[in-house]
Design an enzyme around this catalytic site. Sequence first.
Site, PDB file in Angstrom:
ATOM      1  N   CYS A  21       0.698  -1.327  -0.021  1.00 18.97           N
ATOM      2  CA  CYS A  21       0.115   0.212   0.034  1.00 18.97           C
ATOM      3  C   CYS A  21       0.883   1.261  -0.120  1.00 18.97           C
ATOM      4  O   CYS A  21       1.977   1.184   0.610  1.00 18.97           O
ATOM      5  CB  CYS A  21      -0.864   0.048   1.229  1.00 18.97           C
ATOM      6  SG  CYS A  21      -1.878  -1.262   1.293  1.00 18.97           S
ATOM      7  N   ARG A  43       5.315  -0.193  -6.185  1.00 18.27           N
ATOM      8  CA  ARG A  43       5.200  -0.960  -4.982  1.00 18.27           C
ATOM      9  C   ARG A  43       4.044  -2.274  -5.138  1.00 18.27           C
ATOM     10  O   ARG A  43       3.998  -3.067  -4.339  1.00 18.27           O
ATOM     11  CB  ARG A  43       4.946   0.022  -3.601  1.00 18.27           C
ATOM     12  CG  ARG A  43       5.940   0.989  -3.521  1.00 18.27           C
ATOM     13  CD  ARG A  43       5.251   1.956  -2.668  1.00 18.27           C
ATOM     14  NE  ARG A  43       5.115   1.422  -1.109  1.00 18.27           N
ATOM     15  CZ  ARG A  43       6.137   1.379  -0.425  1.00 18.27           C
ATOM     16  NH1 ARG A  43       7.253   2.050  -0.698  1.00 18.27           N
ATOM     17  NH2 ARG A  43       6.059   0.842   0.997  1.00 18.27           N
ATOM     18  N   TRP A  91      -2.933  -2.637  -1.502  1.00 16.59           N
ATOM     19  CA  TRP A  91      -2.730  -3.938  -1.864  1.00 16.59           C
ATOM     20  C   TRP A  91      -3.496  -4.721  -0.760  1.00 16.59           C
ATOM     21  O   TRP A  91      -3.173  -4.726   0.576  1.00 16.59           O
ATOM     22  CB  TRP A  91      -1.444  -4.192  -1.689  1.00 16.59           C
ATOM     23  CG  TRP A  91      -0.672  -5.561  -2.195  1.00 16.59           C
ATOM     24  CD1 TRP A  91      -0.408  -5.484  -3.352  1.00 16.59           C
ATOM     25  CD2 TRP A  91      -0.303  -6.594  -1.382  1.00 16.59           C
ATOM     26  NE1 TRP A  91       0.127  -6.992  -3.733  1.00 16.59           N
ATOM     27  CE2 TRP A  91       0.137  -7.566  -2.426  1.00 16.59           C
ATOM     28  CE3 TRP A  91      -0.510  -7.073  -0.136  1.00 16.59           C
ATOM     29  CZ2 TRP A  91       0.575  -8.979  -2.017  1.00 16.59           C
ATOM     30  CZ3 TRP A  91       0.093  -8.328   0.316  1.00 16.59           C
ATOM     31  CH2 TRP A  91       0.110  -9.230  -0.575  1.00 16.59           C
ATOM     32  N   ASN A 132      -1.987   2.126   6.000  1.00 17.72           N
ATOM     33  CA  ASN A 132      -1.119   1.224   5.510  1.00 17.72           C
ATOM     34  C   ASN A 132      -0.869   0.290   6.833  1.00 17.72           C
ATOM     35  O   ASN A 132      -0.625   0.699   8.036  1.00 17.72           O
ATOM     36  CB  ASN A 132       0.236   1.760   5.092  1.00 17.72           C
ATOM     37  CG  ASN A 132       0.202   2.409   3.681  1.00 17.72           C
ATOM     38  OD1 ASN A 132      -0.767   2.303   3.017  1.00 17.72           O
ATOM     39  ND2 ASN A 132       1.289   2.651   3.368  1.00 17.72           N
ATOM     40  N   GLY A 133      -0.800  -1.064   6.623  1.00 16.69           N
ATOM     41  CA  GLY A 133      -0.349  -1.925   7.675  1.00 16.69           C
ATOM     42  C   GLY A 133      -1.525  -2.822   8.026  1.00 16.69           C
ATOM     43  O   GLY A 133      -2.558  -2.796   7.230  1.00 16.69           O
ATOM     44  N   GLU A 163      18.582 -17.389  -6.658  1.00 16.49           N
ATOM     45  CA  GLU A 163      18.244 -16.142  -7.096  1.00 16.49           C
ATOM     46  C   GLU A 163      17.924 -16.234  -8.370  1.00 16.49           C
ATOM     47  O   GLU A 163      16.816 -15.556  -8.821  1.00 16.49           O
ATOM     48  CB  GLU A 163      19.301 -15.207  -7.006  1.00 16.49           C
ATOM     49  CG  GLU A 163      19.180 -13.692  -7.546  1.00 16.49           C
ATOM     50  CD  GLU A 163      17.959 -12.987  -7.009  1.00 16.49           C
ATOM     51  OE1 GLU A 163      17.264 -13.445  -5.997  1.00 16.49           O
ATOM     52  OE2 GLU A 163      17.684 -11.823  -7.528  1.00 16.49           O
ATOM     53  N   LYS A 212      14.000 -15.194  -9.637  1.00 15.04           N
ATOM     54  CA  LYS A 212      13.760 -13.983 -10.469  1.00 15.04           C
ATOM     55  C   LYS A 212      12.786 -14.423 -11.862  1.00 15.04           C
ATOM     56  O   LYS A 212      11.907 -13.828 -12.072  1.00 15.04           O
ATOM     57  CB  LYS A 212      15.110 -13.603 -11.387  1.00 15.04           C
ATOM     58  CG  LYS A 212      15.232 -12.320 -11.489  1.00 15.04           C
ATOM     59  CD  LYS A 212      15.620 -11.223 -10.437  1.00 15.04           C
ATOM     60  CE  LYS A 212      14.855 -11.302  -9.199  1.00 15.04           C
ATOM     61  NZ  LYS A 212      15.275 -10.888  -8.090  1.00 15.04           N
ATOM     62  N   GLU A 265       8.984 -15.140 -10.614  1.00 11.07           N
ATOM     63  CA  GLU A 265       8.307 -13.960 -10.292  1.00 11.07           C
ATOM     64  C   GLU A 265       8.032 -13.024 -11.552  1.00 11.07           C
ATOM     65  O   GLU A 265       6.833 -12.390 -11.500  1.00 11.07           O
ATOM     66  CB  GLU A 265       8.949 -12.944  -9.192  1.00 11.07           C
ATOM     67  CG  GLU A 265      10.116 -12.434  -9.455  1.00 11.07           C
ATOM     68  CD  GLU A 265      10.819 -11.604  -8.485  1.00 11.07           C
ATOM     69  OE1 GLU A 265      10.191 -11.088  -7.556  1.00 11.07           O
ATOM     70  OE2 GLU A 265      11.965 -11.486  -8.245  1.00 11.07           O
ATOM     71  N   HIS A 282      18.781 -36.481  -4.885  1.00  7.60           N
ATOM     72  CA  HIS A 282      18.282 -36.738  -3.555  1.00  7.60           C
ATOM     73  C   HIS A 282      16.754 -36.688  -3.798  1.00  7.60           C
ATOM     74  O   HIS A 282      16.091 -36.587  -2.691  1.00  7.60           O
ATOM     75  CB  HIS A 282      18.631 -35.990  -2.410  1.00  7.60           C
ATOM     76  CG  HIS A 282      20.231 -36.395  -2.267  1.00  7.60           C
ATOM     77  ND1 HIS A 282      20.566 -37.513  -1.346  1.00  7.60           N
ATOM     78  CD2 HIS A 282      21.414 -35.732  -2.274  1.00  7.60           C
ATOM     79  CE1 HIS A 282      22.100 -37.791  -1.550  1.00  7.60           C
ATOM     80  NE2 HIS A 282      22.564 -36.545  -2.034  1.00  7.60           N
ATOM     81  N   LYS A 303       6.678  -4.007  -4.214  1.00  6.99           N
ATOM     82  CA  LYS A 303       8.086  -4.023  -4.049  1.00  6.99           C
ATOM     83  C   LYS A 303       8.437  -4.032  -2.661  1.00  6.99           C
ATOM     84  O   LYS A 303       9.591  -4.446  -2.311  1.00  6.99           O
ATOM     85  CB  LYS A 303       8.229  -2.611  -4.550  1.00  6.99           C
ATOM     86  CG  LYS A 303       9.694  -2.100  -4.839  1.00  6.99           C
ATOM     87  CD  LYS A 303      10.392  -3.028  -5.560  1.00  6.99           C
ATOM     88  CE  LYS A 303      11.843  -2.485  -5.611  1.00  6.99           C
ATOM     89  NZ  LYS A 303      12.853  -3.614  -6.002  1.00  6.99           N
TER      90      LYS A 303
END
Length: 607
Positions: free
Chosen positions: A2, A27, A75, A99-100, A480, A484, A487, A503, A602
């Site tokens: 948010c 974001r 969000w 926000n939160g 990583e 990437k 996402e 394994h 973000k």
Amino acid sequence: MCGIVGHLGPQNSVESVIEGLKRLEYRGYDSAGVSFVDETNHLKVFKKTGKIENLQKILEEQNISARSCIGHTRWATHGEVNDTNSHPHSKNELSLVHNGIIENASELRDGLLKKGYEFNSKTDSEVFLALVVDHVENGFELIDAIIATYKIVKGHSAFVILNGKTGEIFAIKSGAPLVCGINTVSSEVLVSSDPYALAGMVDKIYFPEDKVLCHLSVGNTNLLNFYELDKEKSKRYLSKKQDMVHDPADKGDFEHFMLKEIHEQPELIRSLTQFYFQGEGRDSLEKARQMDFSKVHITACGTAYYAGLVVRDYLEKFNKISCSPELASEFRYREPLIKPNELGLFISQSGETADTLAAQALCKEAGLKTLSLVNVEGSTLFRDCTENLLIRAGVEIGVASTKAFTQQVLTGRIFSASLNEEFQNESFKVEMTKKFALLAQRVDELLARSEEIKEVAESIYNYEGFFFTGRGVYFPVALEGALKLKEIAYVHAEGYAAGELKHGPIALIDEQKVNIAIVGPELFEKALSNVQEIKARKGVIVTIGPRGNKEAEELSDYYIPLDFEGLDELSPLYVNVVNQLLSYYMAKFKGTDIDKPRNLAKSVTVE
Ligand code: F6R
């Protein structure tokens, strides 16, 4: 996640708020809204699901001019994505954005429902507004009602309230980001959850602490006042004051911010040693190296955690310091064994990631010294840590982190180097600067070969699944690389230690699966034999390996040759740029929203 923007001043506030909200689009959000005091002195609210443009279209039809406005990009956490649940929430000429998460919202809501309060939305945020309204109805002044409500709610939040009768704006936070700014030339005053929204609009910026009420008003001698909860004027409000330089966040000639940010890496790599060895960073590095500790606990999330795995390798290899990296979301609930003579090391681009902040608070509480490797100066993590090393990545707009990873690892390398005696020798610093410059040069050369990587991406993007494999120093970049790819291209990808495939996951290998095998100089033979195992099961092999190695090349369906010589411990970063480009181009062929991938934000300010 948010985003909040509030504006008060002679200019059209709605335009300024929309401009600020647009800067926060990176974001991630699923709806947007504004409320403002119009020319007839009435509170108006407009909100709409989807992109800010949807909202902007409605506003343009109204030909609005306002002197005071608050806005929000939401969000969703509590309540589905719809216009009603979007912010701002309003009642009795008061309007709120939040926000939160309010942790005790349902209990507070029940109490209000019993009193007959009628809620419009399913959000926890509206509970704050309802409590303020309830207090006002019971005779409280608005400022007292906000303070009283703030004292009741639990959890990490930032609240911004617009008084529709006066146009004044109140803001207060607890553990969530909030920033205020003034343009002393144009007499505008702004508030936001992200300093980036204010860049170029203000010349003074303030980061209020928790429990400090910010009051934005015109007509006063001060446009911006800060009060402690007992309404005493705060002495602490200038916790961090900066002059803001406008960063236009222009994509330039690049199609996406992600591509632009990938290309920024060589320059950033080159300037980091200068900053820490000769420039302004010397002091902070000196303070960090003076911290005395017997062990390091590295905590971070996502990409920053993978950077932490590389930094762990550095601290153990070059400093012989025991180091345990851990995901912040696990660390914070695990009752980890931490002692006051140890160091808590936190890695974060935003400096606002809720789990990382909680891990830092846990370490601080246990008496550990804390150090951040962080991008945003003045962020909560930056303010809360004992010492900080800025990673100097500049603003990162693409949701998928690229240049921040590189800079986190390199700042970790500089920190590790600084802990050894040899760091006192100028020649050591010269050698290290040369190595960084060599990495920058190799990345430059690699970027010039983007077409070649794009062709590989075009050949493989339609396969069913992807395994990024690596051993030793290349294992973190395998993780990583897979993160990437999933996402931004929305394909299933896993990062694996190459030696672990047999394994279990090797059962998945068939002609529809691609193995992106990182086969650098370290553990070369062993990594190559793991590739053989995949080849024998008909997997498609893309190898990132040393230039001129016939054996590796013949084994591979696609071979991306690299020049590893001289890079040593920095070579994972070099490989990682190949992974960044592969993901970028695969996402491009898939046609996804590269800079703002679905479901992602973000800065993850809730746990
Ligand atoms: C992935 C990505 C995330 C972040 C993570 C931590 O591309 O960007 O995994 O690395 O959310 O964020 P920061 O670094 O802001 O703490």
